[in-house]
Design a protein around this motif. Sequence first.
Motif, PDB file in Angstrom:
ATOM      1  N   UNK A  54       0.835  -1.237  -0.109  1.00  0.00           N
ATOM      2  CA  UNK A  54      -0.259  -0.103  -0.042  1.00  0.00           C
ATOM      3  C   UNK A  54       0.523   1.515   0.196  1.00  0.00           C
ATOM      4  N   UNK A  55       1.593   1.237   1.231  1.00  0.00           N
ATOM      5  CA  UNK A  55       2.868   2.692   0.782  1.00  0.00           C
ATOM      6  C   UNK A  55       3.027   2.145  -0.615  1.00  0.00           C
ATOM      7  N   UNK A  56       3.537   1.933  -1.190  1.00  0.00           N
ATOM      8  CA  UNK A  56       3.927   2.133  -3.056  1.00  0.00           C
ATOM      9  C   UNK A  56       3.065   2.322  -3.568  1.00  0.00           C
ATOM     10  N   UNK A  57       1.903   1.562  -3.179  1.00  0.00           N
ATOM     11  CA  UNK A  57       0.775   2.445  -4.373  1.00  0.00           C
ATOM     12  C   UNK A  57       0.866   4.064  -4.074  1.00  0.00           C
ATOM     13  N   UNK A  58       0.779   4.697  -2.835  1.00  0.00           N
ATOM     14  CA  UNK A  58       0.729   5.788  -2.129  1.00  0.00           C
ATOM     15  C   UNK A  58       1.771   6.238  -2.977  1.00  0.00           C
ATOM     16  N   UNK A  59       2.352   5.852  -3.327  1.00  0.00           N
ATOM     17  CA  UNK A  59       3.985   6.847  -3.781  1.00  0.00           C
ATOM     18  C   UNK A  59       3.509   7.852  -5.188  1.00  0.00           C
ATOM     19  N   UNK A  60       3.941   9.456  -5.003  1.00  0.00           N
ATOM     20  CA  UNK A  60       3.638   9.546  -6.294  1.00  0.00           C
ATOM     21  C   UNK A  60       4.457   9.190  -7.783  1.00  0.00           C
ATOM     22  N   UNK A  61       4.063  10.095  -9.233  1.00  0.00           N
ATOM     23  CA  UNK A  61       5.066   8.791  -9.921  1.00  0.00           C
ATOM     24  C   UNK A  61       6.024   9.776  -9.460  1.00  0.00           C
ATOM     25  N   UNK A  62       6.440  10.292  -9.751  1.00  0.00           N
ATOM     26  CA  UNK A  62       8.454  10.957  -9.455  1.00  0.00           C
ATOM     27  C   UNK A  62       8.848  10.057  -8.633  1.00  0.00           C
ATOM     28  N   UNK A  63       8.123   9.615  -7.521  1.00  0.00           N
ATOM     29  CA  UNK A  63       9.277   8.985  -6.461  1.00  0.00           C
ATOM     30  C   UNK A  63       8.937   7.353  -6.986  1.00  0.00           C
TER      31      UNK A  63
END
Length: 604
Positions: A54-63
């Motif tokens: 879930x923490x990955x899916x919450x990342x903004x596209x640039x991260x």
Amino acid sequence: MVKHCAGLPLAIVVLGGLLATKNNSLNEWRKISDNVKSYLKKGKNQRPEDVLALSYDDLPPYLRPCFLHLSHFPEDYMIDVDRLTQLWVAEGIVSSKQEERNGGEIAEDVAESYLTELVERCMIQVRERDVATLKVKTIQMHDLMRDLSLSKAKQENFVFIVDQSNASSLSMIRKVRRVSVHEFFFIQCIKSPNIRSLLFFNEFFPEEALEKSLPLEVLNYVEEHEDEVCNPLVWILMILRTGTSFLNARGIWRYMFNNFKLLRALNYERTTGDRFVGFKLPSDIGNLIHLRFLSLKDLEFTWPKLPSSLGNLRCLQTLDLRVDSYKIHVPNVIWRMEQLRHLYLPWRCKSRTKLKLGTLRKLLTLVNFNTKNCYLKDLINMTNLRELGINLPFNFENFNEKELGENPFIIGSKYLHSLSIITRRLKISIDPRHLAHLLSTCTSICKLSIAAEISKLPEYHYFSSHLTYIRLRWCKFEEDPMPTLEKLPNLRILEFERSFEGKEMVCSAQGFPKLESLILAEVDNLEEWEVDDGAMPSLQRLKIRECLNLKMLPEGLRFITTLKELKINESMPKAFKDRLEEGGEDFYKVKHVPNIIFHACYIY
């Protein structure tokens, strides 16, 4: 929400990092809570690792590509942040087009901010920070977070990892853009002409690979008779063995240089084993005209000469030539690489090496510069330089001894924040006048390291007022340097090692107003150290190591109420230690210090 983490500390920390990126409104927190509940599976199949996903899916596209790029590195690997951000810029993960012309953020600053965001989200772990700037120096990934990065990278076809699970069974690798090599395999297995990144984390040509390349009878005979130094057959077979290694290493280099012509990044990070990578670097490297990152650090070539075809690599942004050779010749072609941002020259160059570097106006990092193999005047053109490492000798021509101010300006960059001066050879010193003039032109540095013989420290007005960190090693000052150093208004950390030949040292009242950490190490002749009342009013940490003739700690330490930690380390006499322990005659000087540590003191 914590109950969904099933007691896994990492999941709890990462969930907290995720929440920390949101504002404190109730709606935002409820939304995260609902997402966690819907994301996690029910019953027996519920896994705390799903919180990490879930923490990955919450990342903004640039991260996201920044996080996926971390999958390149082996398990438990200590990742150097400077090297990592240089790779991000070279591969286009962080674009240099994001730079603004008029003093705005450069790409490396943007990359560093992205890294900071990943740290704040608790997706990577900080292992070391810069003592002067507190910026992150090295990071590491938790095993579970690395598993997540590997899993997502595989789904996205972001990188192909060659490791123990597949190294021995690979037959062909196609349609990949990035390859990270953790175990030896035959590079000829890569059949992708579009490969952009190739990172090695293993021996270039290990012993086991050599064993496969020669008949078993040859290897057995050499092993059984290697002590027979007069046996001509053993010598012939050993030469055959070495020659085979040379040829195979050369074949690996040439295959890469002739088949991966779109490469942007080529990096070799030796973790274990031999540094040997062949007879010489083939001239075919000039085919990699799109290369932006090239590191040859710690590699060992038998032939101490780099090819002039390196000059074809006009797109290079990072070039690391710190090869593991006694002396190496670098052809005068680096001036062609006008896009260079980070240049690491060899530790020692052949005397005939003379490099023009004045065209490198975008340079941010320059390491192992000296006036024997480079031109001093070129430094004035490097107006963006942030870090300068000088490897002696460092001398001026036509130096005006009477008036330092009349000598030509040396440093052209107002952004220089780090200066180091070192020597790897005995009896190579720096003229105190030259050092004074150099320091007077470095008006913005906050970090200074000198590891070279110098008889006298320049007056304090030659130093930058921004200095927060100074490290002095092997300097052999004849006069007490403290009256000069204590006048620096922002100095927080001072490390002092083998740098004073005298017997008395004095820190006067109001001196070192912001000093927080002081290390005195191997100051062999020091007998008396005086600290006046009011000196070092901010000192928190004091470490004394191998000052064998120091009789006692100064009386003035009892007035420094901020002192939190005192370390007496290695080879200090037992009598010195006994005076400081509870009941000792000097205990009253340090009884207010909450943490006193004695380590490896003499027993006599």
